[in-house]
Write a protein that holds these residues in place. Structure first.
Motif, PDB file in Angstrom:
ATOM      1  N   THR A 138      -3.438   3.328  12.843  1.00  0.00           N
ATOM      2  CA  THR A 138      -3.410   2.041  12.143  1.00  0.00           C
ATOM      3  C   THR A 138      -3.870   2.217  10.698  1.00  0.00           C
ATOM      4  O   THR A 138      -3.289   1.624   9.784  1.00  0.00           O
ATOM      5  CB  THR A 138      -4.297   1.008  12.864  1.00  0.00           C
ATOM      6  N   ASP A 139      -4.919   3.043  10.482  1.00  0.00           N
ATOM      7  CA  ASP A 139      -5.377   3.321   9.119  1.00  0.00           C
ATOM      8  C   ASP A 139      -4.217   3.835   8.267  1.00  0.00           C
ATOM      9  O   ASP A 139      -4.030   3.409   7.128  1.00  0.00           O
ATOM     10  CB  ASP A 139      -6.478   4.389   9.101  1.00  0.00           C
ATOM     11  N   LYS A 143      -0.943   3.458   8.783  1.00  0.00           N
ATOM     12  CA  LYS A 143       0.063   2.404   8.584  1.00  0.00           C
ATOM     13  C   LYS A 143      -0.382   1.383   7.555  1.00  0.00           C
ATOM     14  O   LYS A 143       0.451   0.773   6.885  1.00  0.00           O
ATOM     15  CB  LYS A 143       0.378   1.705   9.907  1.00  0.00           C
ATOM     16  N   ASP A 144      -1.692   1.181   7.409  1.00  0.00           N
ATOM     17  CA  ASP A 144      -2.218   0.196   6.468  1.00  0.00           C
ATOM     18  C   ASP A 144      -2.169   0.665   5.014  1.00  0.00           C
ATOM     19  O   ASP A 144      -2.352  -0.141   4.105  1.00  0.00           O
ATOM     20  CB  ASP A 144      -3.664  -0.179   6.823  1.00  0.00           C
TER      21      ASP A 144
END
Length: 111
Positions: free
Chosen positions: A13-14, A16-17
């Motif tokens: 997620t990091d 993708k952010d």
């Protein structure tokens, strides 16, 4: 030998952010380091971490993307030639070390 790379769900997620350009730079750095992710004192690219503030990150390693201001914290799984990405975050914000410590606890990654 090229090591396998795996991500904690939060680290994925990091990644993708991040913005598209930042994401590409991080992926490129991980690809380069995965060829030899050992600590620098063993001839690799990894920067060993110890205690950062109140967080014990002994046996974790770091990739610094100075131009992008990003840190990637990872751990080697030496039984399988795997590097596990723990967290990806901004270098200017040392919260990345606290996040790495919390994720290490959650996933029981302490040696």
């Amino acid at each position: 030998m090229t090591w396998n790379v795996d991500f904690l769900p939060e680290a994925r997620t990091d990644l993708k952010d991040l913005s598209g350009n930042q994401s590409r730079r991080v992926v490129k750095a991980i690809e380069r380091v995965r060829k030899n992710p050992l600590p620098k004192d063993e001839g690799g690219y990894g920067i060993p971490l110890g205690h950062k503030g109140n967080v014990d990150l002994t046996n974790f390693l770091e990739i610094k993307l100075r131009g992008a201001g990003i840190r990637v914290i990872y751990k080697l799984v030496r039984t399988e030639t795997e590097m596990l990405i723990i967290v990806i975050g901004m270098r200017e914000d040392e919260d990345v070390f606290n996040i790495a410590g919390k994720r290490a606890e959650r996933y029981n990654l302490r040696d």
